[in-house]
Motif scaffolding. Sequence first.
Motif, short mmCIF file in Angstrom:
data_model
loop_
_atom_site.label_atom_id
_atom_site.label_comp_id
_atom_site.label_asym_id
_atom_site.label_seq_id
_atom_site.Cartn_x
_atom_site.Cartn_y
_atom_site.Cartn_z
N THR A 138 8.37 8.16 1.82
CA THR A 138 8.06 6.74 1.91
C THR A 138 6.59 6.50 1.56
OG1 THR A 138 7.41 6.84 4.24
CG2 THR A 138 9.75 6.46 3.75
N ILE A 139 6.26 5.24 1.31
CA ILE A 139 4.87 4.87 1.04
C ILE A 139 3.97 5.31 2.19
CG2 ILE A 139 3.30 2.88 0.81
CD1 ILE A 139 5.61 1.44 -0.65
N ILE A 140 4.45 5.08 3.41
CA ILE A 140 3.67 5.43 4.60
C ILE A 140 3.43 6.93 4.67
CG2 ILE A 140 3.70 5.50 7.13
CD1 ILE A 140 3.05 2.75 5.92
N GLU A 141 4.46 7.72 4.41
CA GLU A 141 4.32 9.18 4.47
C GLU A 141 3.32 9.69 3.45
OE1 GLU A 141 8.58 10.99 5.90
OE2 GLU A 141 8.54 9.98 3.96
N ILE A 142 3.41 9.18 2.22
CA ILE A 142 2.49 9.62 1.16
C ILE A 142 1.06 9.27 1.52
CG2 ILE A 142 1.81 9.29 -1.26
CD1 ILE A 142 4.80 8.71 -1.84
N ALA A 143 0.83 8.01 1.92
CA ALA A 143 -0.52 7.56 2.24
C ALA A 143 -1.09 8.33 3.42
CB ALA A 143 -0.51 6.06 2.54
N GLN A 144 -0.28 8.53 4.44
CA GLN A 144 -0.76 9.24 5.64
C GLN A 144 -1.10 10.70 5.33
OE1 GLN A 144 1.80 8.49 8.96
NE2 GLN A 144 0.16 8.86 10.43
N GLN A 145 -0.32 11.34 4.47
CA GLN A 145 -0.60 12.73 4.13
C GLN A 145 -1.82 12.85 3.21
OE1 GLN A 145 2.97 14.91 2.94
NE2 GLN A 145 4.14 13.90 4.56
N CYS A 146 -2.06 11.86 2.36
CA CYS A 146 -3.31 11.83 1.57
C CYS A 146 -4.51 11.67 2.49
CB CYS A 146 -3.27 10.68 0.55
SG CYS A 146 -2.12 10.92 -0.83
N ASN A 147 -4.36 10.78 3.46
CA ASN A 147 -5.41 10.55 4.46
C ASN A 147 -5.72 11.85 5.21
OD1 ASN A 147 -6.93 8.19 5.41
ND2 ASN A 147 -5.99 8.57 7.39
N ASN A 148 -4.68 12.53 5.62
CA ASN A 148 -4.81 13.78 6.36
C ASN A 148 -5.47 14.87 5.51
OD1 ASN A 148 -4.04 15.47 8.77
ND2 ASN A 148 -2.91 16.58 7.19
N TYR A 149 -5.13 14.91 4.23
CA TYR A 149 -5.71 15.92 3.34
C TYR A 149 -7.23 15.74 3.25
CZ TYR A 149 -6.50 18.91 -0.69
OH TYR A 149 -6.96 19.91 -1.52
N ILE A 150 -7.67 14.51 3.07
CA ILE A 150 -9.12 14.26 2.97
C ILE A 150 -9.82 14.66 4.26
CG2 ILE A 150 -10.86 12.43 2.77
CD1 ILE A 150 -8.84 10.96 0.92
N PHE A 151 -9.25 14.29 5.38
CA PHE A 151 -9.86 14.60 6.67
C PHE A 151 -10.01 16.11 6.88
CE2 PHE A 151 -9.66 15.35 11.28
CZ PHE A 151 -10.68 14.52 11.73
N ASN A 152 -9.02 16.88 6.43
CA ASN A 152 -9.02 18.32 6.66
C ASN A 152 -9.76 19.13 5.59
OD1 ASN A 152 -7.52 18.35 9.09
ND2 ASN A 152 -5.61 18.10 7.96
#
Length: 319
Positions: A138-152
């Motif tokens: 979903t849009i939410i899943e993709i965006a949240q995982q991109c967000n998580n990647y940057i943070f980590n």
Amino acid sequence: MALFKIVHITKYQYNWPIKESINEIRLFPHNFENQDVLQYELLITNNPEVSFSTDYHGNRVGNFNTLDAHTEMTIESRMLVRVNHSLKIPDFEHSYIKDLASEKEKNINLLRLCYPETITKQETILDILNEIGCENKTIIEIAQQCNNYIFNHFTYTKGITNIETTVDEILDHKKGVCQDFAHVLLQLVRTAGIPARYVSGYICPNESGLRGEGATHAWVEIYTPNQGWLGLDPTNNIWTMDNHVKLAVGRNFIDCTPVKGTFKGLAKQTLSVCVSIGYEDGRHFEEINDVALEEVSSEVQEQLDYIELLHHQQEQQQQ
């Protein structure tokens, strides 16, 4: 729901008098369904006349000129804002990128906000998206995982970037601050086909110890078919909360710059920003930051050095 009294002071100082200062400001908090502006006041040195307009992205813009010679200019923005981000909950959104097709056809602005910047390291962006795996998400899943990647994978570090830093440079050293992480997140989600926009504002401190608290902050909003714009903060790997106060939106930082302008004169300028935040319970927080400005050219520096030398010689002759 939260209520904040925010005072934002921008102070420019010049080592020699300048004149004909022409300025554009975006210091006016948004009125939208998650945020109500209850009071607002703008104070500027010498009280110039300010003309107001609305830009392409819906931001309120102020323009003013200061023609007389001066060595200092202060812009003070005072606001009382009520925020309630719980009105939109990302978990309720189960749409996919394909569900955006009809809305992009009807809304040219959404289509424009899907185009990533032209960068040399776009392959790196594609590699990150492949690692995340966007298919059937979903849009939410993709965006949240991109967000998580940057943070980590990116380190929060002050002082190594400025407003001129490019996405390519951020991808190189994997360090920066909120505006850098916002630009990388924009590149990722737009490449994936999700409309997204840059947001400037404040993240008001609380007991959570979030990064970037107490100062001007930046994050990203993605567009979803059912709920519209939803905010993601890659600096803290969270969805926006009641302590995120929104000032302006746009394609990138340039569209949302709080203060920008030009002047006549040969002088070095320094910029400091003070943000003071008051709470309903009487608590108060204040932070002052010196902002790194673009270096003057070697030609201008030579002229400034020459002026300094002449001034020093005149002082010696007067003694």
